[in-house]
Design a protein around this motif. Structure first.
Motif, PDB file in Angstrom:
ATOM      1  N   TYR A  48       0.873  -1.233   0.109  1.00  0.00           N
ATOM      2  CA  TYR A  48       0.006  -0.044   0.024  1.00  0.00           C
ATOM      3  C   TYR A  48       1.058   1.186  -0.209  1.00  0.00           C
ATOM      4  O   TYR A  48       0.432   2.285  -0.588  1.00  0.00           O
ATOM      5  CB  TYR A  48      -0.902   0.111   1.269  1.00  0.00           C
ATOM      6  CG  TYR A  48      -1.672   1.079   1.609  1.00  0.00           C
ATOM      7  CD1 TYR A  48      -2.609   1.715   0.458  1.00  0.00           C
ATOM      8  CD2 TYR A  48      -1.324   2.091   2.450  1.00  0.00           C
ATOM      9  CE1 TYR A  48      -3.379   2.689   0.684  1.00  0.00           C
ATOM     10  CE2 TYR A  48      -2.441   3.124   2.654  1.00  0.00           C
ATOM     11  CZ  TYR A  48      -3.283   3.536   1.634  1.00  0.00           C
ATOM     12  OH  TYR A  48      -4.095   4.764   1.904  1.00  0.00           O
ATOM     13  N   ASP A  51      -5.958   3.900  -5.503  1.00  0.00           N
ATOM     14  CA  ASP A  51      -7.158   3.152  -5.638  1.00  0.00           C
ATOM     15  C   ASP A  51      -6.692   1.602  -5.150  1.00  0.00           C
ATOM     16  O   ASP A  51      -6.453   0.523  -5.927  1.00  0.00           O
ATOM     17  CB  ASP A  51      -7.351   2.693  -7.120  1.00  0.00           C
ATOM     18  CG  ASP A  51      -8.840   2.056  -7.600  1.00  0.00           C
ATOM     19  OD1 ASP A  51      -9.438   1.942  -6.559  1.00  0.00           O
ATOM     20  OD2 ASP A  51      -8.978   1.664  -8.531  1.00  0.00           O
ATOM     21  N   TYR A  52      -6.821   1.397  -3.841  1.00  0.00           N
ATOM     22  CA  TYR A  52      -6.671   0.059  -2.971  1.00  0.00           C
ATOM     23  C   TYR A  52      -7.514  -0.001  -1.953  1.00  0.00           C
ATOM     24  O   TYR A  52      -7.442   0.823  -1.064  1.00  0.00           O
ATOM     25  CB  TYR A  52      -5.216   0.221  -2.596  1.00  0.00           C
ATOM     26  CG  TYR A  52      -4.618  -0.880  -1.946  1.00  0.00           C
ATOM     27  CD1 TYR A  52      -4.308  -2.075  -2.508  1.00  0.00           C
ATOM     28  CD2 TYR A  52      -4.639  -0.771  -0.465  1.00  0.00           C
ATOM     29  CE1 TYR A  52      -3.945  -2.990  -1.838  1.00  0.00           C
ATOM     30  CE2 TYR A  52      -4.070  -1.991   0.204  1.00  0.00           C
ATOM     31  CZ  TYR A  52      -3.853  -3.075  -0.368  1.00  0.00           C
ATOM     32  OH  TYR A  52      -3.300  -4.336   0.350  1.00  0.00           O
ATOM     33  N   GLN A  53      -7.617  -1.418  -1.663  1.00  0.00           N
ATOM     34  CA  GLN A  53      -8.664  -1.631  -0.586  1.00  0.00           C
ATOM     35  C   GLN A  53      -8.341  -3.093  -0.038  1.00  0.00           C
ATOM     36  O   GLN A  53      -8.174  -3.814  -0.941  1.00  0.00           O
ATOM     37  CB  GLN A  53     -10.205  -1.496  -0.834  1.00  0.00           C
ATOM     38  CG  GLN A  53     -10.781   0.014  -0.975  1.00  0.00           C
ATOM     39  CD  GLN A  53     -12.559   0.120  -1.078  1.00  0.00           C
ATOM     40  OE1 GLN A  53     -12.746  -0.954  -1.683  1.00  0.00           O
ATOM     41  NE2 GLN A  53     -13.026   0.994  -0.734  1.00  0.00           N
ATOM     42  N   SER A  70      -9.537  -6.382   2.425  1.00  0.00           N
ATOM     43  CA  SER A  70     -10.570  -6.874   2.979  1.00  0.00           C
ATOM     44  C   SER A  70     -10.064  -7.938   3.760  1.00  0.00           C
ATOM     45  O   SER A  70      -9.056  -8.650   3.652  1.00  0.00           O
ATOM     46  CB  SER A  70     -11.661  -7.220   2.160  1.00  0.00           C
ATOM     47  OG  SER A  70     -11.290  -8.478   1.221  1.00  0.00           O
ATOM     48  N   THR A  95      -8.382  -4.850  11.697  1.00  0.00           N
ATOM     49  CA  THR A  95      -9.151  -3.497  11.541  1.00  0.00           C
ATOM     50  C   THR A  95      -8.155  -2.536  12.204  1.00  0.00           C
ATOM     51  O   THR A  95      -8.040  -1.276  12.048  1.00  0.00           O
ATOM     52  CB  THR A  95     -10.420  -3.628  11.997  1.00  0.00           C
ATOM     53  OG1 THR A  95     -10.603  -4.140  13.504  1.00  0.00           O
ATOM     54  CG2 THR A  95     -11.323  -4.906  11.271  1.00  0.00           C
ATOM     55  N   CYS A 126      -5.266  -1.682  10.018  1.00  0.00           N
ATOM     56  CA  CYS A 126      -5.627  -0.880   8.883  1.00  0.00           C
ATOM     57  C   CYS A 126      -6.024   0.331   9.235  1.00  0.00           C
ATOM     58  O   CYS A 126      -5.481   1.265   8.610  1.00  0.00           O
ATOM     59  CB  CYS A 126      -6.765  -1.671   8.312  1.00  0.00           C
ATOM     60  SG  CYS A 126      -6.143  -3.233   7.397  1.00  0.00           S
ATOM     61  N   PRO A 136      -7.576   1.732   3.424  1.00  0.00           N
ATOM     62  CA  PRO A 136      -8.719   1.523   3.204  1.00  0.00           C
ATOM     63  C   PRO A 136      -9.305   0.177   3.374  1.00  0.00           C
ATOM     64  O   PRO A 136      -8.759  -0.789   2.839  1.00  0.00           O
ATOM     65  CB  PRO A 136      -8.942   2.151   1.769  1.00  0.00           C
ATOM     66  CG  PRO A 136      -7.866   2.947   1.667  1.00  0.00           C
ATOM     67  CD  PRO A 136      -6.713   2.389   2.342  1.00  0.00           C
ATOM     68  N   MET A 137     -10.289  -0.239   3.865  1.00  0.00           N
ATOM     69  CA  MET A 137     -10.882  -1.711   4.068  1.00  0.00           C
ATOM     70  C   MET A 137     -12.365  -1.570   3.346  1.00  0.00           C
ATOM     71  O   MET A 137     -13.001  -0.573   3.373  1.00  0.00           O
ATOM     72  CB  MET A 137     -10.945  -1.941   5.691  1.00  0.00           C
ATOM     73  CG  MET A 137      -9.605  -2.276   6.259  1.00  0.00           C
ATOM     74  SD  MET A 137      -9.939  -2.660   7.853  1.00  0.00           S
ATOM     75  CE  MET A 137     -11.243  -3.773   7.801  1.00  0.00           C
ATOM     76  N   ASN A 138     -12.771  -2.785   2.874  1.00  0.00           N
ATOM     77  CA  ASN A 138     -14.282  -3.044   2.643  1.00  0.00           C
ATOM     78  C   ASN A 138     -14.619  -4.634   3.191  1.00  0.00           C
ATOM     79  O   ASN A 138     -13.677  -5.199   3.487  1.00  0.00           O
ATOM     80  CB  ASN A 138     -14.329  -2.907   1.281  1.00  0.00           C
ATOM     81  CG  ASN A 138     -13.337  -4.078   0.397  1.00  0.00           C
ATOM     82  OD1 ASN A 138     -12.856  -4.758   1.006  1.00  0.00           O
ATOM     83  ND2 ASN A 138     -13.481  -4.045  -0.778  1.00  0.00           N
TER      84      ASN A 138
END
Length: 268
Positions: free
Chosen positions: A44, A54-56, A58, A142, A145, A151-153
């Protein structure tokens, strides 16, 4: 010796192997989680330096990686191996220990159900501990992060549902959970039946396990072939009934075979 005493005794014997398995799983999973977060953080930060935001990330990315899935595979393999070893260990030393168990003043099936209950308790215990471990891993995930502003999803429940193995271990409905546990019982019963048939042959050669496995393969494949033949002719409700009947038949046949070989044909 009644069922509770035998169960208590079997649980005491499985405690050390069970704790060893749990410790191994925790070390593997949390160790890999640390590496995963460190590697993803570096990736990241590299993207940020290149101007690509543009990075997430999970939690399902971690759960889908090979090391985590391998840890679950190891747990399944250990439980299956122990399902056989819980019988074979009593046959060590020319079977004198098993002979003492079989000559105790109780029905032989009491020993069978004590060992079955031990394996099921071991399995449910693993499920419960893995659930707690997953929750703690998600909290660590979490927190890391958030601290690194990555960023998380996706939620915890979504991550579990995306993973097929975890989706079967922790289904959304109680009914599905019971059905999955019944499948586990049937698998354990097949292993038990294999061991008891194999141990019942007077001449124990390489053909003993082959013949035992052949008997179980026939029991398993007949309903499967029947479903393959009837699948196009059955509606959804009829399929549910057919599968339910097959599960009951498999359970009944394996218990009947185990009882027959344990009570009348087992050689020690």
């Amino acid at each position: 010796m009644n069922l509770l005493k035998l169960l208590s005794w079997e649980v005491e014997r499985v405690t050390k192997p069970f704790l060893t398995l749990v410790a191994g799983l925790i070390v593997i999973q949390f160790g890999y989680l640390g590496y995963f977060l460190w590697d993803e953080t570096n990736f990241y930060e590299q993207l940020q330096r290149e101007g690509n935001a543009d990075y997430q990330l999970s939690f399902s990315d971690y759960l889908g990686d090979t090391p985590y899935l391998l840890s679950l595979g190891i747990a399944v393999a250990v439980v299956l191996l122990y399902s056989a070893w819980i019988w074979y260990r009593d046959f060590q030393g020319r079977g004198t220990f098993m002979l003492r168990l079989l000559t105790m003043p109780q029905k032989r099936m009491t020993l069978f159900f004590a060992k079955l209950a031990t394996i099921l308790m071991m399995t449910l215990g693993l499920f419960a501990i893995e659930w707690i471990a997953l929750k703690l891993q998600y909290i660590a995930f979490t927190s890391w992060c958030d601290g690194k502003m990555i960023p998380m999803n996706g939620s915890f429940e979504q991550a579990l549902s995306f993973n097929r193995i975890l989706g079967m271990m922790y289904p959304a409905s109680v009914v599905n959970f019971v059905i999955h546990q019944l499948f586990i019982v049937i698998v354990v019963l097949f292993v038990f039946t294999f061991v008891l048939i194999e141990r019942s042959f007077w001449q124990r050669t390489i053909w003993s396990p082959v013949l035992s496995l052949s008997i179980l393969v026939v029991i398993f494949t007949i309903p499967v072939l029947g479903y393959a033949f009837l699948s196009n002719r059955l509606i959804y409700d009829e399929t549910i009934v057919y599968v339910s009947v097959v599960l009951v038949v498999w359970t009944s046949v394996t218990i009947w075979l185990s009882r027959r070989f344990l009570q009348t044909k087992l050689n020690v």
